[in-house]
Design a protein around this motif. Structure first.
Motif, PDB file in Angstrom:
ATOM      1  N   PRO A  83      13.360   0.383  -0.960  1.00  0.00           N
ATOM      2  CA  PRO A  83      14.257   1.430  -1.477  1.00  0.00           C
ATOM      3  C   PRO A  83      13.568   2.792  -1.390  1.00  0.00           C
ATOM      4  CG  PRO A  83      14.076  -0.402  -3.031  1.00  0.00           C
ATOM      5  CD  PRO A  83      13.085  -0.653  -1.947  1.00  0.00           C
ATOM      6  N   GLU A  84      14.356   3.859  -1.313  1.00  0.00           N
ATOM      7  CA  GLU A  84      13.841   5.212  -1.109  1.00  0.00           C
ATOM      8  C   GLU A  84      12.792   5.618  -2.140  1.00  0.00           C
ATOM      9  OE1 GLU A  84      13.130   8.578   0.829  1.00  0.00           O
ATOM     10  OE2 GLU A  84      14.550   7.095   1.556  1.00  0.00           O
ATOM     11  N   LYS A  85      12.994   5.287  -3.421  1.00  0.00           N
ATOM     12  CA  LYS A  85      12.044   5.724  -4.451  1.00  0.00           C
ATOM     13  C   LYS A  85      10.680   5.064  -4.293  1.00  0.00           C
ATOM     14  CE  LYS A  85      13.409   2.494  -8.087  1.00  0.00           C
ATOM     15  NZ  LYS A  85      13.781   2.361  -9.481  1.00  0.00           N
ATOM     16  N   PHE A  86      10.640   3.849  -3.758  1.00  0.00           N
ATOM     17  CA  PHE A  86       9.359   3.175  -3.517  1.00  0.00           C
ATOM     18  C   PHE A  86       8.753   3.614  -2.181  1.00  0.00           C
ATOM     19  CE2 PHE A  86      11.414  -0.143  -6.266  1.00  0.00           C
ATOM     20  CZ  PHE A  86      10.625   0.102  -7.375  1.00  0.00           C
ATOM     21  N   ARG A  87       9.603   3.907  -1.221  1.00  0.00           N
ATOM     22  CA  ARG A  87       9.147   4.262   0.120  1.00  0.00           C
ATOM     23  C   ARG A  87       8.262   5.509   0.081  1.00  0.00           C
ATOM     24  NH1 ARG A  87      13.866   5.370   3.766  1.00  0.00           N
ATOM     25  NH2 ARG A  87      14.367   3.280   3.077  1.00  0.00           N
ATOM     26  N   LEU A  88       8.717   6.547  -0.586  1.00  0.00           N
ATOM     27  CA  LEU A  88       7.952   7.792  -0.661  1.00  0.00           C
ATOM     28  C   LEU A  88       6.600   7.554  -1.330  1.00  0.00           C
ATOM     29  CD1 LEU A  88       7.745  10.866  -0.288  1.00  0.00           C
ATOM     30  CD2 LEU A  88       8.815  11.089  -2.539  1.00  0.00           C
ATOM     31  N   LYS A  89       6.600   6.817  -2.425  1.00  0.00           N
ATOM     32  CA  LYS A  89       5.344   6.547  -3.137  1.00  0.00           C
ATOM     33  C   LYS A  89       4.372   5.751  -2.275  1.00  0.00           C
ATOM     34  CE  LYS A  89       7.452   6.742  -7.686  1.00  0.00           C
ATOM     35  NZ  LYS A  89       7.949   6.014  -8.830  1.00  0.00           N
ATOM     36  N   LEU A  90       4.888   4.746  -1.568  1.00  0.00           N
ATOM     37  CA  LEU A  90       4.018   3.931  -0.731  1.00  0.00           C
ATOM     38  C   LEU A  90       3.483   4.728   0.456  1.00  0.00           C
ATOM     39  CD1 LEU A  90       2.713   1.215  -0.291  1.00  0.00           C
ATOM     40  CD2 LEU A  90       4.737   0.486   0.959  1.00  0.00           C
ATOM     41  N   ILE A  92       2.885   7.916   0.478  1.00  0.00           N
ATOM     42  CA  ILE A  92       1.844   8.794  -0.062  1.00  0.00           C
ATOM     43  C   ILE A  92       0.558   8.004  -0.297  1.00  0.00           C
ATOM     44  CG2 ILE A  92       1.169  10.145  -2.096  1.00  0.00           C
ATOM     45  CD1 ILE A  92       4.091  11.153  -2.185  1.00  0.00           C
ATOM     46  N   VAL A  93       0.677   6.804  -0.844  1.00  0.00           N
ATOM     47  CA  VAL A  93      -0.508   5.964  -1.064  1.00  0.00           C
ATOM     48  C   VAL A  93      -1.186   5.645   0.267  1.00  0.00           C
ATOM     49  CG1 VAL A  93      -1.251   3.651  -1.786  1.00  0.00           C
ATOM     50  CG2 VAL A  93       0.260   4.982  -3.255  1.00  0.00           C
ATOM     51  N   ILE A  94      -0.402   5.348   1.282  1.00  0.00           N
ATOM     52  CA  ILE A  94      -0.976   5.043   2.600  1.00  0.00           C
ATOM     53  C   ILE A  94      -1.767   6.237   3.117  1.00  0.00           C
ATOM     54  CG2 ILE A  94      -0.392   4.638   5.029  1.00  0.00           C
ATOM     55  CD1 ILE A  94       1.899   2.819   3.975  1.00  0.00           C
ATOM     56  N   HIS A  95      -1.197   7.436   3.022  1.00  0.00           N
ATOM     57  CA  HIS A  95      -1.900   8.628   3.505  1.00  0.00           C
ATOM     58  C   HIS A  95      -3.113   8.960   2.635  1.00  0.00           C
ATOM     59  CE1 HIS A  95       0.661   9.539   6.861  1.00  0.00           C
ATOM     60  NE2 HIS A  95       1.725   9.411   6.099  1.00  0.00           N
ATOM     61  N   LEU A  96      -3.029   8.681   1.338  1.00  0.00           N
ATOM     62  CA  LEU A  96      -4.198   8.859   0.469  1.00  0.00           C
ATOM     63  C   LEU A  96      -5.330   7.915   0.890  1.00  0.00           C
ATOM     64  CD1 LEU A  96      -2.636   9.256  -3.096  1.00  0.00           C
ATOM     65  CD2 LEU A  96      -4.014  10.946  -1.862  1.00  0.00           C
ATOM     66  N   LEU A  97      -4.987   6.678   1.206  1.00  0.00           N
ATOM     67  CA  LEU A  97      -6.002   5.712   1.636  1.00  0.00           C
ATOM     68  C   LEU A  97      -6.597   6.096   2.987  1.00  0.00           C
ATOM     69  CD1 LEU A  97      -4.355   2.354   0.498  1.00  0.00           C
ATOM     70  CD2 LEU A  97      -6.350   3.499  -0.501  1.00  0.00           C
ATOM     71  N   VAL A  98      -5.760   6.570   3.892  1.00  0.00           N
ATOM     72  CA  VAL A  98      -6.260   7.025   5.197  1.00  0.00           C
ATOM     73  C   VAL A  98      -7.187   8.227   4.990  1.00  0.00           C
ATOM     74  CG1 VAL A  98      -5.593   8.062   7.404  1.00  0.00           C
ATOM     75  CG2 VAL A  98      -4.335   6.100   6.535  1.00  0.00           C
ATOM     76  N   GLY A  99      -6.796   9.161   4.119  1.00  0.00           N
ATOM     77  CA  GLY A  99      -7.637  10.311   3.813  1.00  0.00           C
ATOM     78  C   GLY A  99      -8.952   9.901   3.172  1.00  0.00           C
ATOM     79  N   ILE A 147      -3.807  15.158   4.399  1.00  0.00           N
ATOM     80  CA  ILE A 147      -3.289  16.136   3.430  1.00  0.00           C
ATOM     81  C   ILE A 147      -1.993  16.743   3.951  1.00  0.00           C
ATOM     82  CG2 ILE A 147      -3.743  18.402   2.398  1.00  0.00           C
ATOM     83  CD1 ILE A 147      -6.731  17.531   2.274  1.00  0.00           C
ATOM     84  N   GLU A 148      -1.966  17.050   5.235  1.00  0.00           N
ATOM     85  CA  GLU A 148      -0.737  17.604   5.824  1.00  0.00           C
ATOM     86  C   GLU A 148       0.435  16.635   5.678  1.00  0.00           C
ATOM     87  OE1 GLU A 148       0.944  19.391  10.052  1.00  0.00           O
ATOM     88  OE2 GLU A 148      -0.804  18.062  10.066  1.00  0.00           O
ATOM     89  N   HIS A 149       0.193  15.365   5.932  1.00  0.00           N
ATOM     90  CA  HIS A 149       1.253  14.357   5.800  1.00  0.00           C
ATOM     91  C   HIS A 149       1.739  14.241   4.355  1.00  0.00           C
ATOM     92  CE1 HIS A 149       1.899  12.457   9.705  1.00  0.00           C
ATOM     93  NE2 HIS A 149       0.620  12.669   9.949  1.00  0.00           N
ATOM     94  N   ILE A 150       0.814  14.263   3.403  1.00  0.00           N
ATOM     95  CA  ILE A 150       1.201  14.150   1.990  1.00  0.00           C
ATOM     96  C   ILE A 150       2.037  15.347   1.563  1.00  0.00           C
ATOM     97  CG2 ILE A 150       0.298  14.136  -0.377  1.00  0.00           C
ATOM     98  CD1 ILE A 150      -2.088  12.476   0.770  1.00  0.00           C
ATOM     99  N   ILE A 151       1.620  16.547   1.951  1.00  0.00           N
ATOM    100  CA  ILE A 151       2.389  17.753   1.620  1.00  0.00           C
ATOM    101  C   ILE A 151       3.780  17.682   2.239  1.00  0.00           C
ATOM    102  CG2 ILE A 151       2.530  20.259   1.954  1.00  0.00           C
ATOM    103  CD1 ILE A 151      -0.555  20.295   1.773  1.00  0.00           C
ATOM    104  N   ALA A 152       3.849  17.257   3.488  1.00  0.00           N
ATOM    105  CA  ALA A 152       5.144  17.146   4.169  1.00  0.00           C
ATOM    106  C   ALA A 152       6.048  16.135   3.466  1.00  0.00           C
ATOM    107  CB  ALA A 152       4.941  16.757   5.631  1.00  0.00           C
ATOM    108  N   LEU A 153       5.478  15.006   3.049  1.00  0.00           N
ATOM    109  CA  LEU A 153       6.278  14.006   2.340  1.00  0.00           C
ATOM    110  C   LEU A 153       6.808  14.560   1.020  1.00  0.00           C
ATOM    111  CD1 LEU A 153       4.133  10.789   2.909  1.00  0.00           C
ATOM    112  CD2 LEU A 153       6.484  11.160   3.687  1.00  0.00           C
TER     113      LEU A 153
END
Length: 164
Positions: A83-90, A92-99, A147-153
């Protein structure tokens, strides 16, 4: 955000161009080595060492560009089913882990670069620390691009690949 996006796009494009230039030099080194070995029966010792060093830089730059331009292996199929509300959070977590992974690359790459900087590579007479410097470069780029991906999200935007 616009300035940061343009800055990251420029870094990505420059990284890709450097990787392509490095690939051309790598091909030339290998060709020179083959001709030296089989035509002149005189193997240039530095050509293989330079080719191996170039592989490290080409790969590191390619990985960083892949992170920014979403060319890396992802879990998009699983994320798209949520669902959309979980998708955005996940996402962001993925990009945080990559960062975080990029930051660990910087930390450990810098440690090894500085530890090995005074040692010389036998075939090239350059510091052995140059073998580990690509980790630092790629790590810094990965952190910036994450960081760019997280800001964009968070802004509901999408990062446009630099090569488009």
């Amino acid at each position: 955000m616009l300035f940061y996006t343009r800055f990251c796009a420029l870094l990505s494009k420059l990284s890709l161009m450097l990787a392509v230039a490095g690939l051309i030099v790598l091909i030339a080194c290998v060709q020179y080595q083959v001709v030296g070995r089989y035509v002149f029966n005189d193997t240039p010792t530095w050509a293989e060492a330079l080719a191996l060093l170039l592989v490290l830089y080409i790969t590191a730059l390619g990985v960083a560009v892949g992170v920014r331009d979403a060319g890396h292996i992802g879990m998009d199929s699983i994320v798209s089913l949520l669902p959309e509300k979980f998708r955005l959070k996940l996402e962001i977590v993925i990009h945080l882990l990559v960062g975080l992974f990029g930051a660990l690359m910087v930390q450990n790459g810098w440690l090894w670069t500085t530890m090995k900087w005074n040692d010389k590579k036998p075939m090239l007479s350059v510091p052995s620390g140059l073998d580990f410097l690509p980790l630092v470069i790629a790590g810094v780029l990965i952190v910036l691009f994450s960081i760019e991906h997280i800001i964009a999200l968070l802004q509901g935007k999408e990062v446009i690949p630099a090569w488009n």
